[in-house]
Design a protein around this motif. Structure first.
Motif, short mmCIF file in Angstrom:
data_model
loop_
_atom_site.label_atom_id
_atom_site.label_comp_id
_atom_site.label_asym_id
_atom_site.label_seq_id
_atom_site.Cartn_x
_atom_site.Cartn_y
_atom_site.Cartn_z
N LEU A 58 -2.09 -2.83 -9.45
CA LEU A 58 -1.92 -4.13 -8.74
C LEU A 58 -2.85 -4.16 -7.53
CD1 LEU A 58 1.75 -5.04 -9.22
CD2 LEU A 58 -0.11 -5.79 -10.48
N GLY A 59 -2.63 -2.96 -6.98
CA GLY A 59 -3.56 -2.94 -5.66
C GLY A 59 -4.97 -3.06 -5.79
N ASN A 117 2.03 0.37 -0.14
CA ASN A 117 1.50 1.75 -0.83
C ASN A 117 0.43 2.55 -0.66
OD1 ASN A 117 3.48 1.30 -2.96
ND2 ASN A 117 2.58 -0.80 -3.32
N GLN A 150 1.35 0.01 -9.27
CA GLN A 150 1.18 -0.27 -7.91
C GLN A 150 -0.57 -0.22 -7.85
OE1 GLN A 150 2.53 -1.98 -5.63
NE2 GLN A 150 4.65 -2.36 -6.51
N SER A 178 -4.82 -5.99 -1.51
CA SER A 178 -3.43 -6.60 -1.19
C SER A 178 -2.80 -6.11 0.05
CB SER A 178 -2.76 -6.40 -2.35
OG SER A 178 -2.31 -5.21 -2.67
N GLU A 209 -3.42 -0.26 3.46
CA GLU A 209 -2.80 -1.47 3.20
C GLU A 209 -1.68 -1.81 4.44
OE1 GLU A 209 -1.40 -2.75 -0.50
OE2 GLU A 209 -3.09 -1.81 -1.41
N ASP A 260 -5.02 9.10 -1.45
CA ASP A 260 -3.39 9.55 -1.61
C ASP A 260 -3.28 10.76 -0.77
OD1 ASP A 260 -1.46 9.66 -4.21
OD2 ASP A 260 -1.91 11.63 -3.43
N ARG A 315 3.96 4.00 -9.72
CA ARG A 315 2.88 4.45 -9.17
C ARG A 315 1.59 3.74 -9.75
NH1 ARG A 315 1.99 9.97 -5.93
NH2 ARG A 315 -0.39 9.55 -5.83
#
Ligand code: GDP
Ligand code: MG
Lengths: 681, 78
Positions: free
Chosen positions: B32-33, A81, B29, A77, A85, A434, B26
């Motif tokens: 969903l990601g 985040n 997200q 998406s 992306e 991350d 977190r």
């Protein structure tokens, strides 16, 4: 209302130059395969500005016309985040792309169209959909009405099987035509439930008339505000001011109360429902999810016990491959440069110039280049692991073990690569999405002994512990690995705080990797290594040459190097190491195998190993040799590694890593030496 | 049989539709990601403590840890 931001913002000079084609899509849809098919491996690997995400660009040719193809990071998406992306999103928003090729996986269409809808919502009009992996979808019994799909989605849809090259010519044709403005499109925009739509309209009305309207699609901004997208909130705050922003946020909260959940979930849900309705209009037959052979393999390879066995096997083969081919190549390059140096030395009369060129420059370039085969092969191995799909399984197997130390399973890969060389290992930390995980993995990486340190460890083990060679080597490895994991725990708690990332990872289907692609890609990555690490190694080796030749050559006791060693001696004596060790350790920063070579230079005996062993044996106890091996393994990473950390994580983390390792090595050195003395060694 | 269950309560081979994702910003997200959102159709490929759980979404497979899998609420399809 929907204004296309993408055309207006192309800088003037760009319009004259090549048209830009951006490839977007979920991970594993075949983006790289399509990229290779479009550009024919005419490509360049670099970084996106300011971040360490890989950027690939290539030239596509169609009917004598050239186009610049940019591979965006694979994402599911376009939220704010993850770095990936954000990069993809900002590139699409920037309007620098003349055409966006959205690659979707026909065998998993629903999830892929989610990204498509996000792209459409941004107001991008020039979109081509490559309906890739059409072969797999067909095999699973999925049938599409492509004509209808084009009509419903409002953009051209080209079925492709990138692996076989099917549909690629047609894709090129449509891309070229669209880039030249010969195709008009009308992308479908998702519609949400009434309460959401009402709020989108309300926010849009506040945004209209502001400069934002010129730069972005208003509806997209409104939807992103509803999901509390941090970047968009910041952006809009700048233009609307806190007053109106508060009003918007209040509305959002009310809507969240109405739905009893956060709106990112609600909107994602409604988007999926919208996609589902679309799909029912053009998918003739949906097919079945069937258990595949891959699934059966996965039950074994992700199994807590068998999985580990599989992992050991795979990495054994990998290292066998890298060292069997790499070590002779490394030695060959070393020798070649040594003879080349001698050859050149014959032509230079001036002693200082000769030293600088032969030892400083040629020696430096030589040591950079002799790294090259190993780094290149490790990149190939990594590329093969990635492309075969095994990498994700390794991460799954290691997840529970690594998690005990506050690391994700994926960080295991860089740790394993580090046994070969820390430089590619640190570059491999890129695969961690991350930030916290990435930095942490990077910081502990130098503590894993690389092959250069293996040379030092095995030399000292052989010279001082002939009866217990293996035991000595294994204990050094065990101590440093233990410290690496312990450091992950400690640094994770106190230095790089932050929530651990949740464990979710896609398992791509197993496939045979393509050697050609692996070689081209690794070649590009290794060149990047040369560029980045090369300069710093070269400078370092010139510095060492200077320190060991001025004001008098080393061995005389008067060189700067020896003086420096004596300055550090009081400190290193705490762990039983004299000035010779101090000098060797300093030179080891350039490349850890220098630690032994420096002893040879100080004793003035050159390359003779037996002579060196007997001289060292008379000057050192077994305990001191053990401490030397341990400290060599742990203290400041070599210059190339520092360079890699700097390139991937910035100056700050390069400094932290060096300082931390130095402190750790000192503490452990002093401790082990004194405990050893107490125990009577 | 319960219609709404945690992903961890589904057995291998069962089908369902994701209806909700619990947990903090977190984890949500991240899921969903990855394309795991309410409305996503899934098939459970591998299940059982202590994980990993593997689910199929179309032709793709996603592995999840115990902690995340517990946050996914699924409506079973019989
Ligand atoms: N059967 C089939 N496999 C494909 C197709 N396109 C790509 N692949 C395979 O899918 C895997 C992922 O492809 P890759 O290009 O690396 O995906 P990326 O992650 O999107 O860059 C590789 O094993 C490819 O060989 C296709 O059209 N059909
Ligand atoms: Mg790729």
């Amino acid at each position: 209302m929907v204004s296309c931001c993408s055309v207006e913002k192309v800088p003037e000079e760009k319009k004259e130059s090549l048209k830009v084609i951006a490839l977007a899509g979920n991970p594993n849809v075949g983006k790289t395969t399509i990229f290779n098919a479009l550009t024919g491996l005419r490509q360049h690997v670099g970084n996106w500005p300011g971040v360490t995400v890989e950027k690939k660009e290539g030239i596509m040719k169609y009917r004598e016309k050239e186009f610049l193809v940019v591979d965006l990071p694979g994402t599911y998406s376009l939220t704010a985040n993850s770095i990936d992306e954000l990069i993809a999103r900002n590139f699409i928003l920037s309007g620098n792309a003349d055409v966006v090729v959205d690659i979707v996986d026909a065998s998993c269409l629903m999830r892929n169209l989610f990204l498509t809808m996000e792209i459409f919502e941004m107001g991008v009009k020039k979109v081509v959909i490559a309906l890739n992996k059409i072969d797999i979808a067909r095999k699973r019994g999925v049938r599409f009405d492509v004509k209808k799909m084009e009509k419903i989605l409002g953009v051209p849809v080209i079925p492709t099987n990138a692996k076989e090259g099917a549909g690629v010519e047609e894709l090129k044709r449509v891309i070229a035509n669209m880039a030249e403005g010969k195709i008009t499109t009308n992308p479908v925009i998702p519609v949400y439930e009434e309460p959401i739509e009402r709020e989108i309209e309300h926010i849009s009305s506040l945004l209209r008339g502001t400069p934002l309207e010129e730069m972005y699609n208003i509806r997209w901004l409104a939807i992103k505000l509803l999901t509390r997208d941090q970047e968009v909130i910041k952006l809009v705050l700048n233009y609307l001011g806190p007053g109106k922003m508060d009003e918007i946020l209040k509305h959002i909260s009310e809507l969240e109360v109405h739905y009893k959940r956060s709106l990112d979930i609600v909107i994602a849900n409604q988007k999926y429902e919208f996609i589902d309705k679309l799909m029912h209009q053009f998918v003739i037959h949906f097919g079945e999810v069937k258990e595949t052979f891959s699934d059966q393999i996965d039950r074994v390879l992700t199994h807590p016990a068998y999985g580990i066995l599989g992992l050991l096997g795979v990495f054994y083969v990998l290292f066998k491959f890298v060292f069997t081919i790499g070590t002779p190549m490394q030695e060959f390059l070393d020798n070649t440069f040594a003879s080349f140096g001698e050859f050149v030395a014959g032509f230079i009369g001036n002693e200082a110039v000769r030293g600088l060129i032969v030892e400083g420059v040629i020696g430096g370039v030589g040591s950079v280049l002799s790294f090259f085969p190993l780094v290149f092969l490790l990149f190939i191995a990594m590329s093969v692991l990635e492309d075969s799909g095994y990498m994700a399984r390794a991460a799954v197997v290691m997840e529970r073990i690594m998690r005990k130390f506050g690391l994700p399973g994926k960080s295991f890969i860089p740790m394993v690569l580090a046994f070969g060389c820390n430089v590619p290992a640190i570059m491999a930390t890129r695969t961690l999405e991350d930030e916290r995980d990435r930095i942490l993995t990077m910081l502990i990486n130098p503590l894993v002994p690389c092959s250069a340190r293996m040379v030092v460890i095995t030399f000292l083990a052989g010279a001082f512990f002939s009866d217990h060679k293996a035991l000595m080597a294994v204990s050094i490895y065990a101590i440093s690995l233990f410290l690496a994991l312990l450091s992950a725990l400690i640094l994770g708690k106190f230095v790089i705080k932050g929530e651990e990332s949740p464990f979710v990872i896609e398992l791509p289907e197993y496939s045979l990797p393509s050697w050609k692609v692996a070689v081209v890609h690794s070649w590009e990555r290794s060149k990047e290594f040369l560029r980045k690490a090369g300069t710093i190694i070269l400078l370092g080796s010139v510095a060492i040459w200077y320190l060991s030749n001025y004001p008098e050559p080393i061995g005389s006791g008067l060189s700067y190097a020896e003086k420096l060693g004596k300055v550090f001696e009081p400190f290193t004596m705490l762990m039983g190491l004299d000035w010779k060790a101090a000098v060797s350790l300093i030179f080891g920063i350039i490349a850890k195998e220098n630690v032994i070579a420096t002893y040879g230079i100080i004793y003035g005996i050159g390359e003779s190993e037996e002579a060196l062993i007997s001289l060292m044996q008379s000057a050192m106890t077994g305990l001191q040799a053990f401490v030397l091996a341990l400290v060599t393994t742990l203290y400041i990473p070599c210059i190339a590694t520092i360079g890699a950390i700097r390139a991937e994580g910035g100056n700050k983390w390069a400094l932290v890593a060096s300082a931390y390792n130095l402190m750790l090595a000192s503490a452990v050195g002093v401790l082990v030496y004194n405990i050893g003395l107490l125990l009577g060694f | 049989m319960l219609m709404y269950v945690r992903l961890t309560q589904m057995r291998e081979g069962e089908r369902g539709i994701v209806v909700d994702i619990h947990g903090g910003h977190r984890a949500r997200q991240r899921l969903l990601g990855m394309g795991i959102a309410p409305g996503t159709k899934i098939v459970v490929v591998k299940s059982g403590r202590p994980g990993p759980y593997i689910i199929a979404i179309g032709n793709t497979r996603i592995a999840l840890g115990q902690g995340v899998a517990e946050k996914i609420i699924v409506r079973r399809e019989l």
